[in-house]
Design a protein around this motif. Structure first.
Motif, short mmCIF file in Angstrom:
data_model
loop_
_atom_site.label_atom_id
_atom_site.label_comp_id
_atom_site.label_asym_id
_atom_site.label_seq_id
_atom_site.Cartn_x
_atom_site.Cartn_y
_atom_site.Cartn_z
N GLU A 93 -27.98 2.73 4.55
CA GLU A 93 -28.06 2.19 5.90
C GLU A 93 -28.21 0.68 5.82
OE1 GLU A 93 -30.69 2.24 10.03
OE2 GLU A 93 -31.28 3.55 8.36
N LEU A 94 -27.35 -0.06 6.52
CA LEU A 94 -27.45 -1.51 6.57
C LEU A 94 -28.59 -1.90 7.51
CD1 LEU A 94 -23.66 -2.44 6.81
CD2 LEU A 94 -25.08 -2.24 4.76
N THR A 95 -29.41 -2.86 7.07
CA THR A 95 -30.59 -3.24 7.84
C THR A 95 -30.60 -4.76 8.03
OG1 THR A 95 -31.91 -3.38 5.81
CG2 THR A 95 -31.95 -1.29 7.02
N ALA A 96 -30.87 -5.19 9.27
CA ALA A 96 -30.90 -6.62 9.59
C ALA A 96 -32.32 -7.15 9.44
CB ALA A 96 -30.42 -6.84 11.02
N GLY A 97 -32.47 -8.28 8.73
CA GLY A 97 -33.77 -8.90 8.54
C GLY A 97 -34.09 -9.91 9.61
N SER A 98 -35.36 -10.26 9.72
CA SER A 98 -35.80 -11.22 10.74
C SER A 98 -35.30 -12.63 10.45
CB SER A 98 -37.33 -11.23 10.82
OG SER A 98 -37.90 -11.56 9.55
N ASP A 99 -34.87 -12.88 9.20
CA ASP A 99 -34.39 -14.21 8.83
C ASP A 99 -32.88 -14.34 8.93
OD1 ASP A 99 -33.74 -12.50 6.80
OD2 ASP A 99 -34.53 -13.76 5.18
N GLY A 100 -32.21 -13.34 9.51
CA GLY A 100 -30.76 -13.39 9.67
C GLY A 100 -29.98 -12.80 8.52
#
Length: 435
Positions: A212-219
């Motif tokens: 699963e691809l996950t987006a971080g808070s730093d972009g």
């Protein structure tokens, strides 16, 4: 000059196919000869890349087509060239950007090697939705993720891979260096949840891993493993015997070409020396073999002196449309669920088309060849990756586009292995399949 590893592979494959043709017991008329399939011609080709030190060990492999919704004429083709990283091309097949693969972390470690690429449109990130290009880095056993900028900048790809992105299959750098690593790749987004995934295969093994691809808070973007599935490496034949494809010692029949039908949540995976599998994209359920390669069931003995497999008698259990390797799976989508699953039949330089609809059980619909358009614009041979988009791409390709890898670009430089990508107008492909 000593032949390269790729050249030895090609020679070995041709020797095997020649031997199989001589031994074949297929009833005449049971299979369509490659020369009997309709021919289509490319309209453009990318600059050749060379798999040698002078060429940066670049070897064309797998393309993806990104449609610029604001200006379709400025759409892009993003493609892997292995140790050469990524290349980005415009619709005239001109290079727009070259993205290097990561350097080796140590003097004895494997360098980055980009194998397959696929796209994730409109993924939710902290800064809004973004179109992403995802590639399997066989050299480091990781995925690398790039944001696509359609504004017309000279560098449309920006690396947004999280520094903490984990290895997919390996537990240490020592394991990574053995190169049983991330290989084939297909991405998809679950319409019910909006979550995006990548299915990744493992080199020289039968494993598939769902990430699963996950987006971080730093972009940045990373991923986490959900589950793993292993396809068979041995097969029970109708004569009661058990068969495995011939390979070097300790190599299992790997998967490379993969594609997901997002409307049905179906994954199609090409096990190179076996055939095309159909399964749930979440790797649940039981995989089904849609079609087999012609060489399925043929016994073989590996000769360490020649590094080739010597085939035995063909028992006649294989398919009639694909010659190993099966590669380059891509989905030609049409309205109301119609369309085709396209597959590269690498052994006879053709492409096979299967009905996309599951209620038609992905039945075979025909095939085609890509032949030379001129003395300087050749067709395709030993084709690996392929990508198709059945949407208008401005004035250049109003009917859509097919992009395929050419494993032997001609005319090439003497003594060098040249590969590239061919651009094919989709309209004559559709005409060929409708005949």
């Amino acid at each position: 000059m000593a032949p390269s590893h790729r050249a030895r592979q090609v020679v070995g494959r041709l020797a095997l196919l020649t031997a199989l043709a001589a031994l074949s017991t297929v009833v005449p008329g049971s299979a369509v000869a490659a020369d009997d399939l309709p021919a289509v011609r490319p309209t453009a080709e990318t600059p050749a890349v060379y798999d040698d030190e002078a060429g940066g060990n670049a070897d064309a492999d797998d393309p993806a087509i990104w449609r610029n919704p604001a200006d379709p004429d400025r759409s892009l083709v993003i493609a892997t060239v292995k140790e050469g990283g990524l290349r980005v091309y415009d619709l005239d097949a001109r290079e727009v950007q070259s993205v290097p693969a990561p350097r080796a972390p140590g003097p004895d470690d494997a360098p980055g090697r980009f194998n397959n690429v696929d796209l994730v449109p409109g993924m939710k990130t902290r800064s809004g939705k973004a179109d992403l290009a995802v590639t399997s880095d066989r050299g480091s056993d990781r995925l690398r993720i790039y944001r696509i900028d359609g504004s017309g900048s000279g560098a449309p790809l920006t690396d947004v891979t999280a520094p903490t992105a984990p290895a997919v299959f390996s537990g240490s750098q020592e394991e990574i260096n053995e190169q049983r690593t991330a290989y084939g790749l297909a991405t998809w987004t679950d319409p019910s949840s909006g979550r995006s995934y990548a299915v990744v295969s493992r080199r020289e093994r039968t494993e598939l891993s769902l990430l699963e691809l996950t987006a971080g808070s730093d972009g940045t973007v990373s991923y986490r493993k959900i589950r793993t599935l292993a396809l068979p490496s041995a097969f029970k034949l109708p004569n009661g015997r058990t068969w495995s494809p011939c390979a070097e010692p300790d190599e299992l029949p790997q998967v490379e070409g993969m594609v997901v039908d997002p409307e049905t949540g179906t994954l199609y995976a090409g096990q190179e020396d076996v055939g095309i599998w159909r399964m749930d994209a979440d790797l649940g359920g039981t995989p089904e073999l849609v079609d087999k390669v012609r060489e399925y069931g043929v016994p073989g003995t590996y000769d360490p002196e020649t590094e080739e497999c010597v085939p035995g008698a063909d028992p006649g259990f294989g398919g009639t449309r694909l010659r190993a390797d099966v590669e380059g799976l891509t989905l030609l989508r049409q309205k109301d669920g119609d369309g085709y699953l396209l597959a590269s039949s690498q052994g006879d330089n053709t492409f096979a088309a299967y009905d996309r609809e599951l209620d038609e059980d992905n039945e075979y619909e025909g095939g085609f060849r890509i032949t030379a358009a001129s003395a300087t614009l050749d067709g395709t041979e030993e084709s690996d990756g392929a990508a198709v988009l059945n949407e208008p791409l401005g004035t250049k390709y109003p009917h859509g586009l097919l992009v395929v890898q050419d494993g032997d670009d001609k005319p090439g430089e003497t003594g060098r292995d040249a590969t590239d990508f061919k651009f094919v107008d989709l309209k004559p492909v559709l005409v060929a399949l409708d005949d």
